[in-house]
Design a protein around this motif. Structure first.
Motif, PDB file in Angstrom:
ATOM      1  N   CYS A 181       0.827  -1.210   0.000  1.00  0.00           N
ATOM      2  CA  CYS A 181       0.000   0.000   0.000  1.00  0.00           C
ATOM      3  C   CYS A 181       0.859   1.259   0.000  1.00  0.00           C
ATOM      4  O   CYS A 181       1.603   1.520   0.947  1.00  0.00           O
ATOM      5  CB  CYS A 181      -0.925   0.019   1.206  1.00  0.00           C
ATOM      6  N   PRO A 182       0.786   2.064  -1.073  1.00  0.00           N
ATOM      7  CA  PRO A 182       1.670   3.221  -1.173  1.00  0.00           C
ATOM      8  C   PRO A 182       1.402   4.286  -0.116  1.00  0.00           C
ATOM      9  O   PRO A 182       2.292   5.073   0.197  1.00  0.00           O
ATOM     10  CB  PRO A 182       1.394   3.768  -2.585  1.00  0.00           C
ATOM     11  N   VAL A 183       0.176   4.332   0.399  1.00  0.00           N
ATOM     12  CA  VAL A 183      -0.148   5.394   1.338  1.00  0.00           C
ATOM     13  C   VAL A 183      -0.301   4.877   2.767  1.00  0.00           C
ATOM     14  O   VAL A 183      -0.747   5.604   3.649  1.00  0.00           O
ATOM     15  CB  VAL A 183      -1.435   6.137   0.911  1.00  0.00           C
ATOM     16  N   CYS A 238      -6.634   5.475   1.880  1.00  0.00           N
ATOM     17  CA  CYS A 238      -6.675   4.703   0.629  1.00  0.00           C
ATOM     18  C   CYS A 238      -7.123   5.567  -0.544  1.00  0.00           C
ATOM     19  O   CYS A 238      -8.031   6.375  -0.419  1.00  0.00           O
ATOM     20  CB  CYS A 238      -7.647   3.537   0.797  1.00  0.00           C
ATOM     21  N   PHE A 239      -6.451   5.418  -1.698  1.00  0.00           N
ATOM     22  CA  PHE A 239      -6.961   6.066  -2.906  1.00  0.00           C
ATOM     23  C   PHE A 239      -7.351   5.066  -3.992  1.00  0.00           C
ATOM     24  O   PHE A 239      -7.552   5.436  -5.137  1.00  0.00           O
ATOM     25  CB  PHE A 239      -6.046   7.187  -3.427  1.00  0.00           C
ATOM     26  N   GLY A 240      -7.424   3.825  -3.615  1.00  0.00           N
ATOM     27  CA  GLY A 240      -8.041   2.863  -4.529  1.00  0.00           C
ATOM     28  C   GLY A 240      -7.161   2.341  -5.645  1.00  0.00           C
ATOM     29  O   GLY A 240      -7.651   1.998  -6.710  1.00  0.00           O
ATOM     30  N   CYS A 241      -5.835   2.238  -5.387  1.00  0.00           N
ATOM     31  CA  CYS A 241      -4.951   1.774  -6.465  1.00  0.00           C
ATOM     32  C   CYS A 241      -5.040   0.262  -6.667  1.00  0.00           C
ATOM     33  O   CYS A 241      -4.662  -0.251  -7.696  1.00  0.00           O
ATOM     34  CB  CYS A 241      -3.515   2.155  -6.167  1.00  0.00           C
ATOM     35  N   ARG A 242      -5.492  -0.461  -5.666  1.00  0.00           N
ATOM     36  CA  ARG A 242      -5.720  -1.907  -5.738  1.00  0.00           C
ATOM     37  C   ARG A 242      -4.433  -2.727  -5.802  1.00  0.00           C
ATOM     38  O   ARG A 242      -4.458  -3.900  -6.175  1.00  0.00           O
ATOM     39  CB  ARG A 242      -6.639  -2.257  -6.919  1.00  0.00           C
ATOM     40  N   ILE A 288     -11.643  -0.360  -0.617  1.00  0.00           N
ATOM     41  CA  ILE A 288     -11.228  -1.750  -0.428  1.00  0.00           C
ATOM     42  C   ILE A 288     -11.959  -2.290   0.799  1.00  0.00           C
ATOM     43  O   ILE A 288     -12.115  -1.573   1.790  1.00  0.00           O
ATOM     44  CB  ILE A 288      -9.700  -1.798  -0.187  1.00  0.00           C
ATOM     45  N   ALA A 348      -2.390   2.750   4.001  1.00  0.00           N
ATOM     46  CA  ALA A 348      -3.767   2.624   4.477  1.00  0.00           C
ATOM     47  C   ALA A 348      -3.974   1.307   5.205  1.00  0.00           C
ATOM     48  O   ALA A 348      -4.897   1.177   6.001  1.00  0.00           O
ATOM     49  CB  ALA A 348      -4.750   2.733   3.312  1.00  0.00           C
ATOM     50  N   LEU A 349      -3.142   0.332   4.914  1.00  0.00           N
ATOM     51  CA  LEU A 349      -3.227  -0.959   5.604  1.00  0.00           C
ATOM     52  C   LEU A 349      -2.078  -1.040   6.588  1.00  0.00           C
ATOM     53  O   LEU A 349      -0.946  -0.701   6.267  1.00  0.00           O
ATOM     54  CB  LEU A 349      -3.150  -2.099   4.582  1.00  0.00           C
ATOM     55  N   TYR A 403      -7.479  -1.464   8.032  1.00  0.00           N
ATOM     56  CA  TYR A 403      -7.561  -0.646   6.828  1.00  0.00           C
ATOM     57  C   TYR A 403      -8.128   0.715   7.188  1.00  0.00           C
ATOM     58  O   TYR A 403      -9.071   0.817   7.970  1.00  0.00           O
ATOM     59  CB  TYR A 403      -8.468  -1.360   5.827  1.00  0.00           C
TER      60      TYR A 403
END
Ligand code: SF4
Ligand code: SF4
Lengths: 268, 388
Positions: free
Chosen positions: A86-88, A106-110, A132, A90-91, A101
């Protein structure tokens, strides 16, 4: 000490009370599915189903047919791929065990969905503002001193909540006590560096539909590569600056030499 | 810029239609969610946009940093005429990547979260930060062309502004900018490879290797000059300013060395882990492997090593096309075709997924057409030999 759940497939009767309890606690909507000629439903985990019981049809040594069940949910890995991915951030893996989470980040990059070796995080494909969603290990209930909802509701004791180390010891005891009942392996003890969910099974774990994974966390190569970033950054900058300086100087000198020669020619 | 209007290879109107179609699709996405316009699912969370727009887009924009580095750091003045177009396409390439992400991300309005919430262990974090920073660098590197264009504008109001001040500022920081560009590119081109290191279980063994980041970087450096050859040949056809053959063949000469190194590393790596046999045994994936290696590596090495090819504009062009196709194949392989999905998933891009990607490319082409009409792209007129 971090918490864990031991799932004993020999005790699970496939009643799916855990599935229902999970939906209730997390206020998840029902999903419309079609009858596929099996009691197993819904067909897979989704953003609206954090856990489900898989129905595995297994023949024993005498060719007799059995159902063996698998409870599926986030494994709450000790070295979670989703957290590293997770780049940000969020997890996050909490010290207590749950991988939680934060939808404020989260920005939803998946990337988490692609990286998870168990294929767990799911996405709200039908929403314009999607998040997510995955099993939370009932981190909120645990915070209040409760067990996860699925564990509380399990009527047969197939699910047991407790400290991870203690549960591993207990699982090993169960295997030694009735070694004919279990395969000699605690799934989740070592897989991808260990998980907070531990499984005991009467049949090999491939038959439960759990992926065969090594004991090395899947994050090691990526983390090693990321560790090389600072040296590469400064190294590349230094090499480029150095190359520029050297080449500039060389060109200037050859230019000067050429000029001098020219002048000589002229004075001659 | 005084330039005669020419007929373009692709009609501007077709491009505009494609752009509009893409925009309509975007509206559907924001109303009904990603599921409505894509065949993506929990089992295949990344699809065409990641493989094409992100993975191919970033790699194909490598002409920007390779050429800027060659000209400004290594002082290879010969290639000066192609730097500006290369930087423009790189800039557009990255803009495209960001625009595609705005569609692909679940919550694109939070894209700036990558700047404030750091997870320094995440390869994607690094890619995100580098892409944003590098796009800014590219914009600055290209800005003198815009300022020059404005200073010669038809509107006196615009012309009167002292455009030489910003031009002088950019000139002064040009070298640091170029160095920053090279460093940022090194980092994120390779980090796109690191991203896949997280999937040792799902990425096929023919591609999965801890040196993936290095392979990514080298293949990007190889495709940089190929892209520059490709673009400048096309823009020669479209706009008529012909480039010295010397420049093209010089670029072409570099490619076999880079690709040779790439091939060597790839093969040695497979041998080192004893998996070289997979290139014959792992059917059907080995076909994909051979495809990218033959088309994108072996053939170009042979072709570009032949002086006859390097002296022929058409041959140089088509050999570059091979390099580009090979790279696209490679990026599709690692990020889609050879990357396992969750059991029971099938994926083939929805037409609306395609519409978005095509619309974005059309977007970029329109901007290039416009820029060539309005701005001094082929720098300082050095390369203009008159139209042929
Ligand atoms: S199972 Fe997947 S989602 Fe759950 S903690 Fe592990 S990597 Fe993360
Ligand atoms: S989708 Fe959200 S939680 Fe998953 S990796 Fe991306 S930002 Fe992190």
């Amino acid at each position: 000490m971090s918490k864990a759940v031991l799932y004993d497939a020999t005790k699970c009767i496939g009643c799916r009370a855990c599935q229902v309890a999970c939906k209730q606690w997390n206020e998840l909507p029902t999903e419309a599915t079609i009858n596929r000629g099996t009691y197993e439903n819904p067909p897979q985990l989704s953003a609206y189903t954090f856990t489900k019981i898989r129905f595995n049809e297994v023949d024993d040594d005498d060719g007799k047919f059995h159902f063996v069940f698998t409870k599926l949910q986030c494994m709450h890995c000790e070295h979670p791929a989703c957290v590293t991915a997770c780049p940000v951030g969020a997890l996050q893996k909490t010290p207590d065990g749950p991988v939680v989470y934060d939808d404020n980040k989260c920005f939803g990059c998946r990337y988490c969905m692609v990286a998870c070796p168990f294929g767990i995080p799911n996405f709200e494909w039908d929403k314009p503002l999607p998040w997510i969603r995955k099993c939370t290990f009932c981190a909120d209930r645990q915070g209040g001193g409760l067990e996860p909802a699925c564990v509380t509701t399990c009527p047969t004791g197939a699910l047991k909540f407790g400290d991870r180390e203690e549960l591993i010891i207990e699982a090993r005891e169960r295997i030694t006590a009735s070694s004919d009942k279990y395969v000699n392996h605690i799934y989740g003890e070592k897989e991808v560096g260990g998980t907070s969910w531990l499984y005991l099974s009467p049949v090999p774990f491939e038959k439960l539909g759990l992926p065969t994974l090594g004991s090395e966390p899947v994050t090691v190569d990526a983390e090693r590569a990321m560790g090389a970033v600072p040296p590469v950054l400064f190294g590349a900058a230094a090499v480029m600056a150095g190359a520029y300086w050297v080449i500039k100087r060389r060109d200037r000198m050859s230019q000067e030499r050429a000029d001098k020669e020219e002048r000589k020619e002229v004075t001659k | 810029m005084i330039q005669k209007k020419r007929s373009f290879p692709v009609g501007t109107s077709i491009l505009s239609v494609l752009v509009i179609l893409g925009l309509v699709t975007v509206i559907v996405r924001y109303l009904n969610g990603l599921g409505a316009i894509s065949n993506l699912s929990d089992g295949r969370a990344w699809g065409l946009w990641i493989s094409f727009d992100l993975y191919c887009g970033v790699a194909l924009a490598a002409g920007g940093f390779t050429l800027a580095g060659a000209v400004y750091i290594f002082n290879l003045k010969k290639y000066h005429p192609v730097v500006r177009p290369a930087i423009l396409t790189a800039f557009l390439g990255y803009t495209l990547v960001i625009l595609a992400l705005l569609v692909d991300l679940g919550q694109p309005w939070y894209i700036w979260h990558a700047i404030i919430y750091w997870n320094i262990h995440s390869p994607l974090f690094e890619v995100a930060v580098c892409v944003m920073a590098y796009t800014t660098v590219l914009a600055l590197e290209f800005s003198p062309a815009v300022f020059e264009g404005l200073s010669k504008s038809n509107f006196p109001v615009i012309r009167r502004f002292n455009w030489h001040v910003p031009i002088r500022i950019i000139r002064a920081i040009q070298i640091p900018l170029v160095i920053a560009g090279v460093v940022l590119s090194t980092l994120h081109q390779s980090s796109l490879g690191s991203m896949l290191l997280m999937m040792p279980e799902t990425l096929h063994a023919l591609w999965y290797t801890p040196i993936l980041p290095i392979l990514f970087l080298i293949s990007a450096v190889a495709v940089g000059p190929a892209m520059v050859i490709f673009e400048s040949t096309l823009s020669t056809r479209a706009f008529g300013h012909k480039l010295d053959l010397d420049v093209l063949s010089g670029l072409a000469r570099a490619i076999p060395y880079i690709l040779g190194l790439y091939l060597l590393l790839k093969v040695i790596d497979l041998m080192a882990v004893g998996e070289i046999g997979l290139i014959f045994l792992a059917y059907p994936q080995n076909m994909l492997w051979w495809g990218e290696i033959i088309v994108g590596v072996i053939l170009p090495i042979i072709l570009f090593s032949m002086p006859g090819v390097r002296q022929n504009r058409n041959a140089v062009f088509w050999s570059s096309v091979l390099v580009i196709i090979g790279l696209v194949l490679n990026r599709f392989n690692v990020s889609m075709l050879a990357l396992g999905m969750r059991p029971g998933t099938i994926y083939f891009p929805h037409w609306m997924e395609l519409a978005i990607s095509v619309g974005l490319v059309a977007d970029a082409l329109l901007v290039i057409l416009l820029a060539h009409r309005l701005l001094p792209i082929v720098s300082h007129g050095e390369a203009i030999e008159g139209s042929s």
